[in-house]
Design an enzyme around this catalytic site. Structure first.
Site, short mmCIF file in Angstrom:
data_model
loop_
_atom_site.label_atom_id
_atom_site.label_comp_id
_atom_site.label_asym_id
_atom_site.label_seq_id
_atom_site.Cartn_x
_atom_site.Cartn_y
_atom_site.Cartn_z
N HIS A 19 -58.75 8.98 55.33
CA HIS A 19 -57.30 8.84 55.24
C HIS A 19 -56.77 9.60 54.02
O HIS A 19 -55.73 10.27 54.08
CB HIS A 19 -56.90 7.37 55.11
N GLN A 39 -51.98 -0.60 71.54
CA GLN A 39 -52.98 0.43 71.83
C GLN A 39 -54.40 -0.13 71.92
O GLN A 39 -55.36 0.62 72.02
CB GLN A 39 -52.91 1.57 70.82
N SER A 92 -64.75 6.44 59.56
CA SER A 92 -63.92 5.67 60.47
C SER A 92 -63.79 4.25 59.93
O SER A 92 -64.72 3.73 59.30
CB SER A 92 -64.55 5.63 61.87
N SER A 93 -62.66 3.62 60.20
CA SER A 93 -62.49 2.23 59.80
C SER A 93 -63.52 1.34 60.48
O SER A 93 -63.94 0.33 59.91
CB SER A 93 -61.07 1.76 60.16
N ARG A 94 -63.94 1.71 61.67
CA ARG A 94 -64.92 0.90 62.40
C ARG A 94 -66.29 0.92 61.73
O ARG A 94 -67.12 0.03 61.95
CB ARG A 94 -65.04 1.40 63.84
#
Length: 282
Positions: free
Chosen positions: A37, A61, A187-189
C-alpha cells in the site's frame, strides 16, 4: 495527518483543498496496510500536491459472509502506519452509511466482459461491488489521480474501464507489484499465514518466473501442465487456476500472437488462504 471519519468532514476538507488549487492523489484500501500500500502512496507523493488514503472494508465485494468476517481489521494500527510513513496527508474512514446511504447493495456495471473472466467466474457480483465503492469514493474525494496495485490486475483493468465508460475525470495509475524479499506478492491476506507458510509460498513467484522463461519456447498447454506438476508436489497448497491471458481483454489464450501483450495469472490456496499473483510475459 488528518483523520476524516464522515462524508461531511471529508467534503469540507476536499472543498478547502480544491479552493487552494491542490492536485489530489488518492489510493483506496480495505485496511490491513502493508508496504505494498505504501508503494502506492510513494508514487502518489511524487505526482500530486496532496495524498489521500481511504480505509473501508466494502461488504458488497465479498461473496461469502465468512470471508468478510475474517478480513483483518486494525484501524489504529493502520492509522499509525500512515502517520509514520509521512506520505499521506489525510485518511478517510467512512461508515457504511457514508458509502451506501440507503441499501447496502451494488450497482450493476457492464465492463465489456472483463468482469466475466478469471475472478469473475468464481465470484459473481464481486466486481459490481468494487465498481460501486470505487465510483462513490471518486465522487466524494474528487481525485486528479488514483493509484491501484497491479497485483489485482483484473481489478485495475475494470476500474480503468469504469472510468472510461462513466467519463469520470480521474487518471488511473497502475503501480507495480510490491514483493517480499522471497518474491511473494504482499497482500493483506498474507497476515493469516504462519511465517513458515509465507516462506513456502515463494514458490508462486518462482513459478511465474519459470513461466516467463518458458514463454514462446514451449506451448501454453505444456506450460499449464508443468505449473500443475509444480503445485501437485506442494504440501498444503492447491492450485485454483493458472492461465495466460491477453492483457487488454483478459481472455485466456492457448496461442501466442506477436502483436498482443500477455500476462500469466495464478491463484493458489495455501492453508485455506487464497493468494493471487500475476506477471507480464516478455
Amino acid at each position: 495527518m488528518e483523520v476524516l471519519k464522515s462524508k461531511k468532514v471529508l467534503q469540507d476538507f476536499i472543498e478547502r483543498q480544491k479552493e487552494m488549487g491542490k492536485k489530489i492523489g488518492f489510493a483506496p484500501t480495505m485496511g490491513a496496510l502493508h508496504k505494498g500500500h505504501l508503494s502506492l502512496y510513494e508514487k502518489a507523493r511524487e505526482e500530486n500536491d496532496l495524498v489521500i488514503s481511504s480505509i473501508f472494508v466494502n461488504p458488497t465485494q465479498f461473496n461469502n459472509a465468512e470471508d468478510l468476517e475474517k478480513y483483518p481489521r486494525d484501524i489504529n494500527r493502520d492509522i499509525l502506519i500512515l502517520e509514520n510513513s509521512h506520505l499521506v496527508d489525510a485518511v478517510y474512514i467512512p461508515e457504511v452509511v457514508d458509502i451506501y446511504p440507503e441499501k447496502t447493495v451494488s450497482q450493476h456495471y457492464d465492463f465489456d466482459g472483463l468482469e466475466n473472466e478469471m475472478e469473475g467466474k468464481s465470484r459473481p457480483g464481486h466486481f459490481d461491488g468494487v465498481g460501486t465503492v470505487v465510483e462513490e469514493l471518486f465522487h466524494q474525494v474528487k481525485p486528479d489521480n488514483a493509484y491501484f496495485g497491479e497485483k489485482d490486475f483484473q481489478q485495475l483493468a475494470i476500474i480503468k474501464k469504469m472510468v472510461e465508460k462513466k467519463k469520470l475525470l480521474v487518471n488511473i495509475k497502475g503501480v507495480p507489484i510490491y514483493r517480499a524479499e522471497n518474491g511473494l506478492a504482499l497482500s493483506s491476506r498474507n497476515q493469516r499465514l504462519h511465517e513458515d507458510r509465507r516462506e513456502a509460498s515463494k514458490v508462486i513467484y518462482e513459478t511465474l518466473k519459470k513461466v516467463n522463461e518458458w514463454f514462446r519456447v514451449i506451448t501454453i498447454p505444456e506450460i499449464k501442465e508443468r505449473v500443475q506438476d509444480i503445485f501437485d508436489e506442494q504440501k498444503g497448497m492447491q492450485l485454483e487456476y493458472f492461465l495466460i491471458a491477453d492483457e487488454e481483454t483478459l481472455k485466456e489464450t492457448d496461442f501466442f500472437y506477436k502483436d498482443k501483450n500477455f500476462r500469466a495469472f495464478i491463484v493458489v490456496v495455501v492453508d485455506g488462504v487464497r493468494l493471487i499473483d500475476n506477471m507480464h510475459l516478455d
